[in-house]
Design a protein around this motif. Structure first.
Motif, PDB file in Angstrom:
ATOM      1  N   ALA A  20       3.688 -11.934  30.290  1.00  8.26           N
ATOM      2  CA  ALA A  20       5.127 -12.168  30.394  1.00  8.26           C
ATOM      3  C   ALA A  20       5.464 -13.625  30.116  1.00  8.26           C
ATOM      4  N   ILE A  21       4.604 -14.535  30.582  1.00  9.02           N
ATOM      5  CA  ILE A  21       4.816 -15.959  30.311  1.00  9.02           C
ATOM      6  C   ILE A  21       4.736 -16.231  28.813  1.00  9.02           C
ATOM      7  N   ALA A  22       3.711 -15.684  28.163  1.00  9.21           N
ATOM      8  CA  ALA A  22       3.555 -15.885  26.722  1.00  9.21           C
ATOM      9  C   ALA A  22       4.760 -15.353  25.958  1.00  9.21           C
ATOM     10  N   LYS A  23       5.236 -14.187  26.335  1.00  6.73           N
ATOM     11  CA  LYS A  23       6.392 -13.599  25.640  1.00  6.73           C
ATOM     12  C   LYS A  23       7.641 -14.432  25.867  1.00  6.73           C
ATOM     13  N   ARG A  24       7.872 -14.848  27.110  1.00  9.00           N
ATOM     14  CA  ARG A  24       9.073 -15.633  27.387  1.00  9.00           C
ATOM     15  C   ARG A  24       9.052 -16.947  26.622  1.00  9.00           C
ATOM     16  N   LEU A  25       7.910 -17.598  26.599  1.00  9.56           N
ATOM     17  CA  LEU A  25       7.837 -18.899  25.940  1.00  9.56           C
ATOM     18  C   LEU A  25       7.990 -18.785  24.432  1.00  9.56           C
ATOM     19  N   THR A  26       7.425 -17.737  23.840  1.00  6.03           N
ATOM     20  CA  THR A  26       7.619 -17.561  22.395  1.00  6.03           C
ATOM     21  C   THR A  26       9.078 -17.212  22.098  1.00  6.03           C
ATOM     22  N   ASP A  27       9.703 -16.431  22.993  1.00  7.89           N
ATOM     23  CA  ASP A  27      11.130 -16.143  22.822  1.00  7.89           C
ATOM     24  C   ASP A  27      11.961 -17.422  22.885  1.00  7.89           C
ATOM     25  N   ASP A  28      11.478 -18.388  23.686  1.00  9.70           N
ATOM     26  CA  ASP A  28      12.184 -19.662  23.816  1.00  9.70           C
ATOM     27  C   ASP A  28      11.875 -20.632  22.678  1.00  9.70           C
ATOM     28  N   GLY A  29      11.006 -20.229  21.767  1.00 10.07           N
ATOM     29  CA  GLY A  29      10.720 -21.065  20.603  1.00 10.07           C
ATOM     30  C   GLY A  29       9.444 -21.873  20.682  1.00 10.07           C
ATOM     31  N   TYR A  30       8.670 -21.700  21.750  1.00 14.58           N
ATOM     32  CA  TYR A  30       7.390 -22.400  21.849  1.00 14.58           C
ATOM     33  C   TYR A  30       6.318 -21.682  21.036  1.00 14.58           C
ATOM     34  N   ARG A  31       5.325 -22.440  20.624  1.00 14.67           N
ATOM     35  CA  ARG A  31       4.093 -21.862  20.079  1.00 14.67           C
ATOM     36  C   ARG A  31       3.068 -21.825  21.199  1.00 14.67           C
ATOM     37  N   ILE A  32       2.304 -20.747  21.249  1.00 13.09           N
ATOM     38  CA  ILE A  32       1.419 -20.505  22.383  1.00 13.09           C
ATOM     39  C   ILE A  32      -0.042 -20.536  21.945  1.00 13.09           C
ATOM     40  N   VAL A  33      -0.871 -21.189  22.766  1.00  6.01           N
ATOM     41  CA  VAL A  33      -2.321 -21.054  22.662  1.00  6.01           C
ATOM     42  C   VAL A  33      -2.756 -20.274  23.893  1.00  6.01           C
ATOM     43  N   ASN A  34      -3.125 -19.031  23.685  1.00  6.47           N
ATOM     44  CA  ASN A  34      -3.500 -18.124  24.771  1.00  6.47           C
ATOM     45  C   ASN A  34      -5.017 -18.136  24.930  1.00  6.47           C
ATOM     46  N   VAL A  35      -5.487 -18.698  26.035  1.00  7.54           N
ATOM     47  CA  VAL A  35      -6.920 -18.802  26.310  1.00  7.54           C
ATOM     48  C   VAL A  35      -7.289 -17.718  27.321  1.00  7.54           C
ATOM     49  N   ASP A  36      -8.088 -16.762  26.882  1.00 10.11           N
ATOM     50  CA  ASP A  36      -8.388 -15.616  27.734  1.00 10.11           C
ATOM     51  C   ASP A  36      -9.710 -14.987  27.304  1.00 10.11           C
ATOM     52  N   LEU A  37     -10.259 -14.149  28.168  1.00  9.10           N
ATOM     53  CA  LEU A  37     -11.473 -13.394  27.831  1.00  9.10           C
ATOM     54  C   LEU A  37     -11.167 -12.201  26.955  1.00  9.10           C
ATOM     55  N   VAL A  38      -9.954 -11.657  27.103  1.00 15.91           N
ATOM     56  CA  VAL A  38      -9.561 -10.438  26.399  1.00 15.91           C
ATOM     57  C   VAL A  38      -8.351 -10.739  25.529  1.00 15.91           C
ATOM     58  N   ALA A  39      -8.371 -10.251  24.309  1.00 19.48           N
ATOM     59  CA  ALA A  39      -7.239 -10.455  23.406  1.00 19.48           C
ATOM     60  C   ALA A  39      -6.062  -9.588  23.822  1.00 19.48           C
ATOM     61  N   PRO A  40      -4.847 -10.056  23.598  1.00 21.32           N
ATOM     62  CA  PRO A  40      -3.680  -9.214  23.892  1.00 21.32           C
ATOM     63  C   PRO A  40      -3.607  -8.053  22.911  1.00 21.32           C
ATOM     64  N   LYS A  41      -2.871  -7.031  23.289  1.00 26.92           N
ATOM     65  CA  LYS A  41      -2.737  -5.868  22.407  1.00 26.92           C
ATOM     66  C   LYS A  41      -2.096  -6.251  21.076  1.00 26.92           C
ATOM     67  N   ALA A  42      -1.186  -7.192  21.128  1.00 25.65           N
ATOM     68  CA  ALA A  42      -0.540  -7.697  19.914  1.00 25.65           C
ATOM     69  C   ALA A  42      -0.121  -9.128  20.159  1.00 25.65           C
ATOM     70  N   LEU A  43      -0.249  -9.957  19.136  1.00 22.33           N
ATOM     71  CA  LEU A  43       0.137 -11.359  19.270  1.00 22.33           C
ATOM     72  C   LEU A  43       1.644 -11.510  19.132  1.00 22.33           C
ATOM     73  N   GLU A  44       2.196 -12.384  19.945  1.00 25.83           N
ATOM     74  CA  GLU A  44       3.596 -12.750  19.800  1.00 25.83           C
ATOM     75  C   GLU A  44       3.741 -13.704  18.605  1.00 25.83           C
ATOM     76  N   PRO A  45       4.937 -13.800  18.022  1.00 26.26           N
ATOM     77  CA  PRO A  45       5.137 -14.764  16.937  1.00 26.26           C
ATOM     78  C   PRO A  45       4.787 -16.176  17.396  1.00 26.26           C
ATOM     79  N   GLY A  46       3.956 -16.868  16.618  1.00 28.81           N
ATOM     80  CA  GLY A  46       3.577 -18.225  16.969  1.00 28.81           C
ATOM     81  C   GLY A  46       2.487 -18.316  18.009  1.00 28.81           C
ATOM     82  N   GLU A  47       1.853 -17.190  18.344  1.00 25.94           N
ATOM     83  CA  GLU A  47       0.796 -17.202  19.354  1.00 25.94           C
ATOM     84  C   GLU A  47      -0.577 -17.257  18.694  1.00 25.94           C
ATOM     85  N   GLU A  48      -1.435 -18.107  19.235  1.00 28.20           N
ATOM     86  CA  GLU A  48      -2.833 -18.208  18.820  1.00 28.20           C
ATOM     87  C   GLU A  48      -3.709 -17.767  19.977  1.00 28.20           C
ATOM     88  N   PHE A  49      -4.633 -16.854  19.727  1.00 29.80           N
ATOM     89  CA  PHE A  49      -5.535 -16.403  20.782  1.00 29.80           C
ATOM     90  C   PHE A  49      -6.881 -17.097  20.650  1.00 29.80           C
TER      91      PHE A  49
END
Length: 244
Positions: A20-49
């Motif tokens: 939810a944080i990643a989605k909200r921040l991308t909606d707000d125009g941020y680019r995201i670096v998502n650091v996790d053990l598991v990849a999301p089902k789908a990347l948000e625009p501007g998101e890097e996993f």
């Protein structure tokens, strides 16, 4: 030129509150670096996993340093964490140390990794996701200890880095209707209904509620707010916090 202030590193951003944080921040125009053990089902625009185990200090340090050398991450959200519930007498040293590694040690490493770039820019935002359980909750010896420790680090970092334009704040979620929470607390169960009855707002929290609070602390205009914890708990911490 890309504005470096527009990139946010989020740990544990692939599911639950982190998603939810990643989605909200991308909606707000941020680019995201998502650091996790598991990849999301789908990347948000501007998101890097970025796949890494934050409990592996050497691997995590190498990965975070690689990201930090770019110099374009000036905001971080320490969201990754987990619970190993047990009564006091059943809490093992192994479980305690594991929870410390992810809930307390990883946020330290993340903050240390991106602090040089923030200091150089004279700007930074650090948001730590703690928990209402830091105030105490049954079956949470290890978890509540680490989340309370994260509050202490939040306040300490705020004092140390305020003059460098870096704010450090924490969010303390209460009962949030994530898939993990609902798997053990179905919406129609007596236990869930009891929890809702104790909340002044008379509803469960949603991951988006936490994400909204995170976005507020990350904002450029939040530079006069630091060292604070905001409980996103539906009013639970006002009174009957011990019943949840």
């Amino acid at each position: 030129m890309v504005n470096p202030r527009n990139k946010v590193l989020v740990t544990g951003g692939s599911g639950g509150i982190g998603r939810a944080i990643a989605k909200r921040l991308t909606d707000d125009g941020y680019r995201i670096v998502n650091v996790d053990l598991v990849a999301p089902k789908a990347l948000e625009p501007g998101e890097e996993f970025v796949n890494v185990d934050l409990m592996d200090w050497d691997a995590a340090e190498a990965t975070l340093q690689t990201i930090a050398t770019r110099g374009d991450v000036l905001r971080v959200v320490n969201n990754a964490g987990f619970i190993r519930p047990a009564l006091l007498q059943d809490t093992s040293v192994e479980d305690f140390e594991a929870v410390v590694q992810l809930n307390l040690r990883a946020p330290l490493l993340v903050a240390q990794s991106f602090l040089p770039a923030m200091r150089q820019a004279k700007f930074g935002r650090i948001v730590n996701i703690t928990s209402r359980s830091a105030l105490g909750k049954e079956l949470r010896t290890a978890y509540s200890a680490t989340k309370a420790g994260l509050l202490g680090m939040t306040r300490t970092w705020a004092l140390e880095e305020g003059a460098n334009g870096i704010t450090v704040n924490a969010i303390g979620p209460g009962p949030i209707a994530t898939d993990l929470f609902l798997s053990g607390n179905p919406p129609d169960s007596p236990k869930t209904k009891q929890i809702i009855d104790t909340l002044p707002v008379k509803r469960m929290g949603e991951p988006a509620d936490v994400a909204h609070a995170v976005a507020s602390f990350l904002d450029d205009r939040a530079g006069f707010i630091t060292g604070q914890i905001l409980y996103v708990c539906g009013g639970m911490t006002v009174g009957l916090s011990h019943t949840a």
